[in-house]
Design a protein around this motif. Structure first.
Motif, PDB file in Angstrom:
ATOM      1  N   MET A  84       0.816  -1.211   0.000  1.00  0.00           N
ATOM      2  CA  MET A  84       0.000   0.000   0.000  1.00  0.00           C
ATOM      3  C   MET A  84       0.858   1.273   0.000  1.00  0.00           C
ATOM      4  O   MET A  84       0.382   2.339   0.328  1.00  0.00           O
ATOM      5  N   GLY A  85       2.138   1.141  -0.355  1.00  0.00           N
ATOM      6  CA  GLY A  85       3.017   2.297  -0.400  1.00  0.00           C
ATOM      7  C   GLY A  85       3.723   2.527   0.922  1.00  0.00           C
ATOM      8  O   GLY A  85       4.895   2.218   1.073  1.00  0.00           O
ATOM      9  N   SER A  86       2.995   3.061   1.912  1.00  0.00           N
ATOM     10  CA  SER A  86       3.613   3.362   3.198  1.00  0.00           C
ATOM     11  C   SER A  86       3.479   2.221   4.195  1.00  0.00           C
ATOM     12  O   SER A  86       3.951   2.322   5.321  1.00  0.00           O
ATOM     13  N   TYR A  87       2.835   1.143   3.813  1.00  0.00           N
ATOM     14  CA  TYR A  87       2.743  -0.065   4.629  1.00  0.00           C
ATOM     15  C   TYR A  87       2.353  -1.222   3.718  1.00  0.00           C
ATOM     16  O   TYR A  87       1.996  -1.016   2.560  1.00  0.00           O
ATOM     17  N   THR A  88       2.440  -2.444   4.256  1.00  0.00           N
ATOM     18  CA  THR A  88       2.166  -3.647   3.469  1.00  0.00           C
ATOM     19  C   THR A  88       1.377  -4.631   4.312  1.00  0.00           C
ATOM     20  O   THR A  88       1.532  -4.689   5.528  1.00  0.00           O
ATOM     21  N   PHE A  89       0.539  -5.425   3.649  1.00  0.00           N
ATOM     22  CA  PHE A  89      -0.140  -6.549   4.292  1.00  0.00           C
ATOM     23  C   PHE A  89       0.042  -7.793   3.436  1.00  0.00           C
ATOM     24  O   PHE A  89       0.007  -7.722   2.204  1.00  0.00           O
ATOM     25  N   VAL A 111      -6.983 -13.670   7.413  1.00  0.00           N
ATOM     26  CA  VAL A 111      -5.860 -13.422   8.304  1.00  0.00           C
ATOM     27  C   VAL A 111      -4.900 -12.497   7.568  1.00  0.00           C
ATOM     28  O   VAL A 111      -4.476 -12.800   6.452  1.00  0.00           O
ATOM     29  N   MET A 112      -4.578 -11.364   8.201  1.00  0.00           N
ATOM     30  CA  MET A 112      -3.723 -10.360   7.570  1.00  0.00           C
ATOM     31  C   MET A 112      -2.558 -10.015   8.484  1.00  0.00           C
ATOM     32  O   MET A 112      -2.760  -9.698   9.653  1.00  0.00           O
ATOM     33  N   ALA A 113      -1.340 -10.087   7.955  1.00  0.00           N
ATOM     34  CA  ALA A 113      -0.144  -9.675   8.684  1.00  0.00           C
ATOM     35  C   ALA A 113       0.344  -8.380   8.053  1.00  0.00           C
ATOM     36  O   ALA A 113       0.577  -8.323   6.842  1.00  0.00           O
ATOM     37  N   GLY A 114       0.477  -7.333   8.876  1.00  0.00           N
ATOM     38  CA  GLY A 114       0.869  -6.039   8.335  1.00  0.00           C
ATOM     39  C   GLY A 114       1.925  -5.352   9.165  1.00  0.00           C
ATOM     40  O   GLY A 114       2.048  -5.601  10.371  1.00  0.00           O
ATOM     41  N   ASN A 115       2.679  -4.472   8.529  1.00  0.00           N
ATOM     42  CA  ASN A 115       3.734  -3.756   9.242  1.00  0.00           C
ATOM     43  C   ASN A 115       3.276  -2.372   9.681  1.00  0.00           C
ATOM     44  O   ASN A 115       3.968  -1.378   9.529  1.00  0.00           O
ATOM     45  N   LEU A 155      -3.447  -8.818  16.931  1.00  0.00           N
ATOM     46  CA  LEU A 155      -2.364  -9.144  17.846  1.00  0.00           C
ATOM     47  C   LEU A 155      -1.103  -8.388  17.465  1.00  0.00           C
ATOM     48  O   LEU A 155      -0.756  -8.306  16.281  1.00  0.00           O
ATOM     49  N   GLU A 156      -0.420  -7.868  18.467  1.00  0.00           N
ATOM     50  CA  GLU A 156       0.835  -7.158  18.242  1.00  0.00           C
ATOM     51  C   GLU A 156       1.961  -8.151  17.973  1.00  0.00           C
ATOM     52  O   GLU A 156       2.030  -9.209  18.586  1.00  0.00           O
ATOM     53  N   THR A 157       2.851  -7.795  17.045  1.00  0.00           N
ATOM     54  CA  THR A 157       4.027  -8.606  16.743  1.00  0.00           C
ATOM     55  C   THR A 157       5.240  -7.687  16.690  1.00  0.00           C
ATOM     56  O   THR A 157       5.101  -6.460  16.750  1.00  0.00           O
ATOM     57  N   ASN A 158       6.432  -8.267  16.519  1.00  0.00           N
ATOM     58  CA  ASN A 158       7.624  -7.416  16.446  1.00  0.00           C
ATOM     59  C   ASN A 158       7.754  -6.706  15.099  1.00  0.00           C
ATOM     60  O   ASN A 158       8.564  -5.803  14.962  1.00  0.00           O
ATOM     61  N   PHE A 159       6.958  -7.075  14.100  1.00  0.00           N
ATOM     62  CA  PHE A 159       6.968  -6.350  12.826  1.00  0.00           C
ATOM     63  C   PHE A 159       5.741  -5.458  12.680  1.00  0.00           C
ATOM     64  O   PHE A 159       5.686  -4.621  11.785  1.00  0.00           O
ATOM     65  N   GLY A 160       4.716  -5.654  13.508  1.00  0.00           N
ATOM     66  CA  GLY A 160       3.498  -4.865  13.389  1.00  0.00           C
ATOM     67  C   GLY A 160       2.317  -5.564  14.038  1.00  0.00           C
ATOM     68  O   GLY A 160       2.248  -5.685  15.259  1.00  0.00           O
ATOM     69  N   ILE A 161       1.399  -6.068  13.207  1.00  0.00           N
ATOM     70  CA  ILE A 161       0.190  -6.722  13.711  1.00  0.00           C
ATOM     71  C   ILE A 161      -0.203  -7.908  12.839  1.00  0.00           C
ATOM     72  O   ILE A 161       0.184  -7.987  11.675  1.00  0.00           O
ATOM     73  N   VAL A 162      -0.983  -8.810  13.433  1.00  0.00           N
ATOM     74  CA  VAL A 162      -1.675  -9.859  12.681  1.00  0.00           C
ATOM     75  C   VAL A 162      -3.148  -9.747  13.064  1.00  0.00           C
ATOM     76  O   VAL A 162      -3.496  -9.726  14.248  1.00  0.00           O
ATOM     77  N   LEU A 163      -4.008  -9.655  12.049  1.00  0.00           N
ATOM     78  CA  LEU A 163      -5.448  -9.551  12.253  1.00  0.00           C
ATOM     79  C   LEU A 163      -6.121 -10.863  11.882  1.00  0.00           C
ATOM     80  O   LEU A 163      -5.796 -11.461  10.845  1.00  0.00           O
TER      81      LEU A 163
END
Length: 198
Positions: A84-89, A111-115, A155-163
């Motif tokens: 998405m330019g300034s972030y990714t999923f 399930v989405m993992a994003g930074n 959920l919070e992760t060390n790279f961002g979140i997982v939804l």
């Protein structure tokens, strides 16, 4: 899944690889030493935003047998990359297994993992979110961000979140009580939380 999800799902409609079969082979670091070196998967997609690389891939790091046992059709999961330019999923869509109409409902799961950070998510969806923990991990529960019958755990992760965004496809006329939208999802998320490894 309102916030990032609206933009991301729009991209997903175009970007979904409808892999109605096995997952694509992950790229691995083939560097070997005499002592067996651990393999490292290259992220499916990276961005130049300066945000961390996403080290959890929902379609590759959630075992098919675990998802099948939870009632999702892992044989027909769908991959999606959403730069998405300034972030990714990275996303993976699972359809629920066929249920009995009028008796058992079907749940679909995205399930989405994003930074992006948990704080960013809370700022975007604070009106729908409750701060919780899952196995000691900071998290959010969001109910009805896109409408009825929808529940999301973030959920919070060390790279961002997982939804974990679940949609309840009702099998009867009339509304589904809101207290049923998240029923059982917390147990599922708690069970797979150790797989996030981040």
């Amino acid at each position: 899944m309102g916030r990032w999800g609206h933009a991301a799902l729009g991209a997903a409609v175009v970007a979904v690889v409808s892999s109605c079969g096995p997952a694509p082979a992950p790229e691995v670091d083939d560097t070997t030493t005499e002592a067996a070196a651990p393999t490292t998967r290259t992220p499916r997609i990276v961005d130049d935003s300066g945000r961390p690389d996403i080290t959890f891939d929902p379609c590759l790091d959630l075992p098919d047998d675990v998802m099948t046992a939870a009632g999702y059709d892992a044989a027909h999961k769908e991959f999606a990359d959403m730069p998405m330019g300034s972030y990714t999923f990275l996303a993976c869509y699972y359809r629920g297994t066929v249920q009995i109409p009028g008796v058992l409902a079907r749940y679909d799961l995205n399930v989405m993992a994003g930074n992006v950070s948990l704080d960013e998510e809370l700022k975007k969806n604070g009106q729908f979110a409750t701060e919780i923990t899952i196995n000691g991990r900071p998290a959010l529960r969001e109910i009805g961000t896109n409408g009825d019958n929808e529940c999301t755990y973030v959920l919070e992760t060390n790279f961002g979140i997982v939804l974990f965004n679940r949609l309840y496809h009702k099998d009867h006329t009339g509304p589904v009580p809101q207290n049923e939208w998240c029923a059982g999802l917390d147990d599922f998320v708690a069970a797979v939380e150790p797989l996030l490894k981040a």
